[in-house]
Design an enzyme around this catalytic site. Structure first.
Site, PDB file in Angstrom:
ATOM      1  N   CYS A 134       0.948  -1.136  -0.052  1.00 16.88           N
ATOM      2  CA  CYS A 134       0.053  -0.025  -0.118  1.00 16.88           C
ATOM      3  C   CYS A 134       0.832   1.392  -0.047  1.00 16.88           C
ATOM      4  CB  CYS A 134      -1.012  -0.012   1.320  1.00 16.88           C
ATOM      5  SG  CYS A 134      -1.972   1.411   1.469  1.00 16.88           S
ATOM      6  N   CYS A 137      -0.366   4.234   2.231  1.00 20.66           N
ATOM      7  CA  CYS A 137      -0.466   3.946   3.731  1.00 20.66           C
ATOM      8  C   CYS A 137       1.191   4.274   4.077  1.00 20.66           C
ATOM      9  CB  CYS A 137      -0.515   2.393   4.070  1.00 20.66           C
ATOM     10  SG  CYS A 137      -1.963   1.823   3.407  1.00 20.66           S
ATOM     11  N   ASP A 138       1.996   3.755   3.247  1.00 24.59           N
ATOM     12  CA  ASP A 138       3.443   3.576   3.684  1.00 24.59           C
ATOM     13  C   ASP A 138       4.314   4.434   2.930  1.00 24.59           C
ATOM     14  OD1 ASP A 138       2.588   1.611   5.488  1.00 24.59           O
ATOM     15  OD2 ASP A 138       2.867  -0.076   4.103  1.00 24.59           O
TER      16      ASP A 138
END
Ligand code: FAD
Ligand code: NAP
Length: 309
Positions: A134, A137-138
């Site tokens: 992701c 997200c990261d």
């Protein structure tokens, strides 16, 4: 007495939430059961540029709009990780969420898909320590650093473009010498100076350095040559598999695990419908998930009117 909903929808992605809107507006009692956040894969998508009516909208914003719409229409929302679905003798669908059960006259399976794994050494060990599925997200963890993206489809290329806005360098490793992604994404990626391509190559292993990912070992499929790409992060986008483990007993999936439906989103089992990425189909997009959800809800409504009223 246990409440029996007219319709229970498993999964609150765009397919499930649209089904909820249509069913609630048809005066069915409806509950969406979700184990994560409403929005499904849209929650982890930075920008969506191909959903009709919105030239561009962030995934979380579109998720929230759909969720608020479904709630305003009267659909209920329940947290639950559905583990199994069985059909009682009277036809009621019993949805087992581990610590509780939900009962419904009809169900729509809208559980979408999950990321595929490479299954190479280092992948599970370094997951969360450099390896991610992701970018939204990261990606921020790798500001100013080097990352590798594996895959050649829409996800890999779109997320590589997103990552290029954050990191120093993105290397896309693809197993062929041609991308599968949409042409518009390809054009953007080829024009981005921070994105480099390594063709005809597969990942052999992920190598650790100081407890984190340090390099990606790759093999050229044409020459057999092995080499390493130094990387702080690696994002794996090699496709998706359907989430249908909880409905195995219903026997409604094809060999690849996708749910078999007819044009009305009906499965071979009475009162069981499916919609979105989880069904066997050609194009997996937000707009097609929404389409399927609307049809499935309408079919559930007709099924109840015809058979159960
Ligand atoms: P999902 O969105 O996957 O939602 C399924 C929901 O079911 C999830 O919330 C999940 O938590 C829930 N669920 C699963 N199993 C259970 C269970 N056992 N119990 C309870 N809940 C469960 N499409 C576009 O049109 N435009 C884009 O720009 C775009 N970008 C994308 C970027 C990426 C990185 C990816 C991976 C996909 C992208 N897509 C895009 C595709 C799009 O996101 C999907 O086609 C769409 O989200 C499918 O909707 P869905 O409702 O069928 O499934
Ligand atoms: P995908 O289209 O299935 O592409 C997977 C990619 O990974 C392919 O390039 C494939 O190579 C490669 N691959 C598969 N297995 C591999 C392995 N074991 N090792 C190395 N490479 C491997 O998956 P996706 O890109 O995640 O897209 C999934 C769905 O979501 C699609 O329907 C897509 O259109 C949709 N989506 C849409 C958007 C958008 O509209 N903007 C964005 C993201 C996703 P080959 O090409 O050689 O098969």
């Amino acid at each position: 007495m246990e409440k029996v909903y007219d319709l229970a929808i498993i999964g609150a992605g765009p397919a499930g939430m649209t089904a909820a809107i249509y069913a609630a507006r048809a005066s069915l009692s409806v509950v969406m059961i979700e184990r994560g956040a409403p929005g499904g894969q849209m929650v982890n998508t930075f920008e969506i540029e191909n959903y009709t009516g919105f030239e561009t909208i962030t995934g979380p914003e579109l998720s929230m709009k759909m969720f608020e719409h479904a709630q305003a229409a009267g659909a209920e929302y329940a947290y639950g990780n559905v583990e199994n679905v069985v059909i009682a003798e009277d036809g009621t669908k019993v949805i087992d969420c581990g610590d509780h059960q939900i009962h419904a006259k009809t169900i729509i399976i809208a559980t979408g898909t999950k990321h595929r794994l490479l299954n190479v050494p280092g992948e599970s060990e370094l997951s969360g320590r450099g390896i991610s599925w992701c970018a939204v997200c990261d990606g921020a963890f790798f500001r100013g650093k080097k990352v590798v993206v594996i895959g050649g489809g829409d996800s890999a290329v779109e997320e590589a473009i997103y990552l290029a806005g954050l990191v120093e360098k993105v290397t896309i490793v693809h197993r062929r010498d041609e991308l599968r992604a949409q042409k518009i994404l390809q054009k953007r990626a080829f024009a981005d100076e921070k994105i480099e391509f390594v063709w005809d190559s597969v990942v052999e292993s992920f190598e650790e350095a100081n407890g984190k990912l340090g390099a990606v070992k790759i093999k050229n499929t044409k020459t057999g040559e092995i080499s390493e790409i130094e990387a702080d992060g690696a994002f794996i986008y090699i496709g998706l598999d359907p989430i249908t483990d909880m409905i195995k007993e219903l026997g409604v999936t094809d060999d690849a695990g996708y749910v078999k439906v007819d044009h009305a989103m009906m499965t071979p089992v009475e009162g069981v419908f499916a919609a979105g990425d989880v069904i066997s189909k050609e194009l997996r997009q937000v707009v097609t998930a929404v389409n399927d959800g609307a049809i499935a809800a309408q079919s559930a409504f007709k099924y109840i009117e015809t058979n159960l009223r």
